[in-house]
Design a protein around this motif. Structure first.
Motif, PDB file in Angstrom:
ATOM      1  N   VAL A  95      -0.778  -4.692 -10.944  1.00 41.65           N
ATOM      2  CA  VAL A  95       0.766  -3.636 -10.256  1.00 41.65           C
ATOM      3  C   VAL A  95       0.826  -3.243  -9.450  1.00 41.65           C
ATOM      4  CG1 VAL A  95       2.280  -2.147 -11.205  1.00 41.65           C
ATOM      5  CG2 VAL A  95       0.513  -2.335 -13.000  1.00 41.65           C
ATOM      6  N   GLY A  96       0.326  -2.724  -8.397  1.00 42.27           N
ATOM      7  CA  GLY A  96       0.610  -2.212  -7.677  1.00 42.27           C
ATOM      8  C   GLY A  96       1.198  -3.617  -6.615  1.00 42.27           C
ATOM      9  N   VAL A  97      -0.045  -4.393  -6.209  1.00 39.12           N
ATOM     10  CA  VAL A  97      -0.103  -5.850  -6.044  1.00 39.12           C
ATOM     11  C   VAL A  97       0.661  -6.516  -6.346  1.00 39.12           C
ATOM     12  CG1 VAL A  97      -1.405  -7.670  -5.016  1.00 39.12           C
ATOM     13  CG2 VAL A  97      -2.829  -5.875  -4.771  1.00 39.12           C
ATOM     14  N   GLY A  98       1.357  -7.175  -7.182  1.00 41.41           N
ATOM     15  CA  GLY A  98       2.451  -7.814  -7.683  1.00 41.41           C
ATOM     16  C   GLY A  98       3.866  -7.640  -7.469  1.00 41.41           C
ATOM     17  N   THR A  99       3.982  -6.282  -7.963  1.00 41.42           N
ATOM     18  CA  THR A  99       5.242  -5.557  -7.376  1.00 41.42           C
ATOM     19  C   THR A  99       5.553  -5.347  -6.424  1.00 41.42           C
ATOM     20  OG1 THR A  99       4.132  -3.522  -7.434  1.00 41.42           O
ATOM     21  CG2 THR A  99       5.629  -4.497  -9.702  1.00 41.42           C
ATOM     22  N   ARG A 100       4.716  -5.871  -5.440  1.00 39.66           N
ATOM     23  CA  ARG A 100       5.533  -5.482  -3.806  1.00 39.66           C
ATOM     24  C   ARG A 100       5.100  -6.732  -3.540  1.00 39.66           C
ATOM     25  NH1 ARG A 100       7.324  -2.070  -1.463  1.00 39.66           N
ATOM     26  NH2 ARG A 100       7.358  -1.985   0.370  1.00 39.66           N
ATOM     27  N   ILE A 101       4.395  -7.649  -3.795  1.00 43.90           N
ATOM     28  CA  ILE A 101       5.166  -9.068  -3.221  1.00 43.90           C
ATOM     29  C   ILE A 101       6.191  -9.646  -3.872  1.00 43.90           C
ATOM     30  CG2 ILE A 101       4.219 -11.041  -3.997  1.00 43.90           C
ATOM     31  CD1 ILE A 101       1.164 -10.137  -3.500  1.00 43.90           C
ATOM     32  N   ALA A 102       6.228  -9.254  -4.993  1.00 43.07           N
ATOM     33  CA  ALA A 102       7.675  -9.715  -6.060  1.00 43.07           C
ATOM     34  C   ALA A 102       8.681  -9.149  -4.767  1.00 43.07           C
ATOM     35  CB  ALA A 102       7.445 -10.282  -7.215  1.00 43.07           C
TER      36      ALA A 102
ATOM     37  N   ASN B  82       6.497 -16.035  -3.688  1.00 40.32           N
ATOM     38  CA  ASN B  82       6.259 -14.048  -3.669  1.00 40.32           C
ATOM     39  C   ASN B  82       6.854 -14.230  -4.422  1.00 40.32           C
ATOM     40  OD1 ASN B  82       4.898 -14.720  -1.410  1.00 40.32           O
ATOM     41  ND2 ASN B  82       6.366 -13.411   0.654  1.00 40.32           N
ATOM     42  N   LEU B  83       8.088 -14.278  -5.091  1.00 40.11           N
ATOM     43  CA  LEU B  83       9.254 -13.326  -6.014  1.00 40.11           C
ATOM     44  C   LEU B  83       8.046 -14.379  -7.996  1.00 40.11           C
ATOM     45  CD1 LEU B  83      11.563 -11.770  -7.365  1.00 40.11           C
ATOM     46  CD2 LEU B  83      12.205 -14.337  -7.721  1.00 40.11           C
ATOM     47  N   GLY B  86       3.964 -12.923  -7.219  1.00 43.53           N
ATOM     48  CA  GLY B  86       4.290 -11.930  -7.750  1.00 43.53           C
ATOM     49  C   GLY B  86       4.525 -10.615  -8.524  1.00 43.53           C
ATOM     50  N   ILE B  89       1.509 -11.594 -11.013  1.00 43.81           N
ATOM     51  CA  ILE B  89       0.462 -10.543 -11.028  1.00 43.81           C
ATOM     52  C   ILE B  89       1.137  -9.596 -11.791  1.00 43.81           C
ATOM     53  CG2 ILE B  89      -0.918  -9.833  -9.492  1.00 43.81           C
ATOM     54  CD1 ILE B  89      -0.653 -11.839  -8.071  1.00 43.81           C
ATOM     55  N   PHE B  90       2.176  -9.140 -11.181  1.00 41.26           N
ATOM     56  CA  PHE B  90       2.041  -7.833 -12.371  1.00 41.26           C
ATOM     57  C   PHE B  90       2.630  -7.630 -13.716  1.00 41.26           C
ATOM     58  CE2 PHE B  90       6.738  -5.180 -13.693  1.00 41.26           C
ATOM     59  CZ  PHE B  90       6.388  -4.839 -13.994  1.00 41.26           C
ATOM     60  N   MET B 122      -2.981   2.238  -8.450  1.00 38.97           N
ATOM     61  CA  MET B 122      -2.085   1.072  -7.968  1.00 38.97           C
ATOM     62  C   MET B 122      -1.652   1.804  -6.491  1.00 38.97           C
ATOM     63  SD  MET B 122       1.997   1.504 -10.301  1.00 38.97           S
ATOM     64  CE  MET B 122       2.265   3.289  -9.191  1.00 38.97           C
ATOM     65  N   GLY B 125      -3.477  -0.474  -4.072  1.00 40.74           N
ATOM     66  CA  GLY B 125      -2.993  -2.633  -3.950  1.00 40.74           C
ATOM     67  C   GLY B 125      -1.694  -1.817  -3.808  1.00 40.74           C
ATOM     68  N   MET B 126      -0.407  -1.358  -3.550  1.00 39.74           N
ATOM     69  CA  MET B 126       0.431  -1.219  -2.705  1.00 39.74           C
ATOM     70  C   MET B 126       0.183  -1.031  -1.565  1.00 39.74           C
ATOM     71  SD  MET B 126       3.261   0.853  -5.315  1.00 39.74           S
ATOM     72  CE  MET B 126       4.121   0.327  -6.195  1.00 39.74           C
ATOM     73  N   ALA B 129      -0.978  -4.774  -0.343  1.00 42.26           N
ATOM     74  CA  ALA B 129      -0.361  -6.093  -0.748  1.00 42.26           C
ATOM     75  C   ALA B 129       0.334  -6.494   0.633  1.00 42.26           C
ATOM     76  CB  ALA B 129       0.696  -5.528  -1.522  1.00 42.26           C
TER      77      ALA B 129
END
Lengths: 146, 138
Positions: A95-102, B82-83, B86, B89-90, B122, B125-126, B129
């Motif tokens: 969730v952390g990586v994905g939301t920031r990349i998206a 990326n959209l 990402g 993954i999310f 999380m 992860g952020m 990122a």
């Protein structure tokens, strides 16, 4: 019995949703900001949002405080969250990586993006719901892990 | 004034998340579980949230934010890799624990140790990122 529970749940969902949207409307019309939870948190975590850290912290404080107040009157504290550490860590990292990349999550792309008919918001939402649905199918229906 | 508005907006958001049931991971996982006991609540939450938000976007036209400055630029038409990557993954992580960033903050006061483990992961992860994104762009 389950049918009755759902009949009430959709109404709570709708009312709660209206408040979520109202929060986004206040943030937008008041401060000119898009209410995206992952962006507001992520900017504090990676340092990219430290120039307006106070505004971010004030918002997040509100997100924490209001549930404490609501819970005084209505026990809505059931989270059903797993206690499987591996699952929690994997989920958090993704969730952390994905939301920031998206560059957005359910609130930023979903609520704020779709409501302005942003193609990016709509496409992101389609993809995270599809990925979530497939993940649930694999881990629950096929493997029976979660 | 900006801080007061941010606090009020946060309170509405956090209150709405708890009332809607989105801090209950079973409801979120139920929404994603289309082959099981599908729970449509999340669609009502999303639908409800769209109404004030869509009105707000209409109200931004020809105006400025109450506290000054400018409204966000119109959304970029470009989608980009990326959209998509990402979001996929999310979505996987969202399904695994039934939590997305907003509800994970709203549930801090009652989510217990499990929620804190999710939050720390999380945050990690952020934190990484931007490096992951740089690797993807390389």
């Amino acid at each position: 019995m389950e049918n009755i529970a759902f009949q009430i749940d959709w109404l709570y969902g709708l009312i709660g949703g209206l408040f979520i949207g109202l929060g986004g409307a206040v943030f937008l019309l008041g401060n000119g900001r898009i209410m995206g939870a992952s962006g507001l948190i992520g900017g504090l975590v990676d340092g990219s949002g430290w120039s307006n850290a106070a505004e971010r912290i004030a918002f997040l404080a509100g997100v924490v405080i209001m549930p404490i107040i609501v819970l005084q009157f209505w026990d809505r504290s059931e989270t059903n969250i797993t206690d499987n550490v591996v699952q929690l860590v994997a989920a958090g990292l993704l969730v952390g990586v994905g939301t920031r990349i998206a560059n957005g999550c359910t609130s930023g792309h979903g609520v704020c993006g779709i409501s302005r008919l942003s193609l990016r918001g709509i496409v992101a939402t389609v993809f995270y719901i599809m990925a979530g649905g497939l993940t649930m199918a694999l881990f629950r229906a096929v493997l029976g892990w979660i | 004034m900006k801080l007061v508005i941010a606090l009020i907006a946060g309170m509405l958001f956090g209150g709405g998340l708890v009332v809607s049931g989105m801090t209950d991971t079973a409801k979120v996982q139920g929404w994603l579980d289309v082959f099981g006991a599908w729970d449509p609540t999340l669609a009502f939450v999303m639908g409800g949230a769209m109404i004030p938000m869509a009105i707000a976007w209409v109200l931004t036209k020809g105006r400025s934010p109450m506290t000054g400055g400018n409204f966000p630029a119109p959304p970029e038409p470009k989608l980009g890799r990326n959209l998509i990557v990402g979001s996929v993954i999310f979505g996987m992580g969202w399904a695994l624990a039934g939590l997305c960033p907003g509800p994970s903050i709203a549930a801090i006061s009652f989510g217990g140790t499990s929620l804190w483990i999710f939050l720390v992961a999380m945050g990690a992860g952020m934190f990484v990122a931007p490096r992951v994104r740089a690797m993807m762009d390389a």
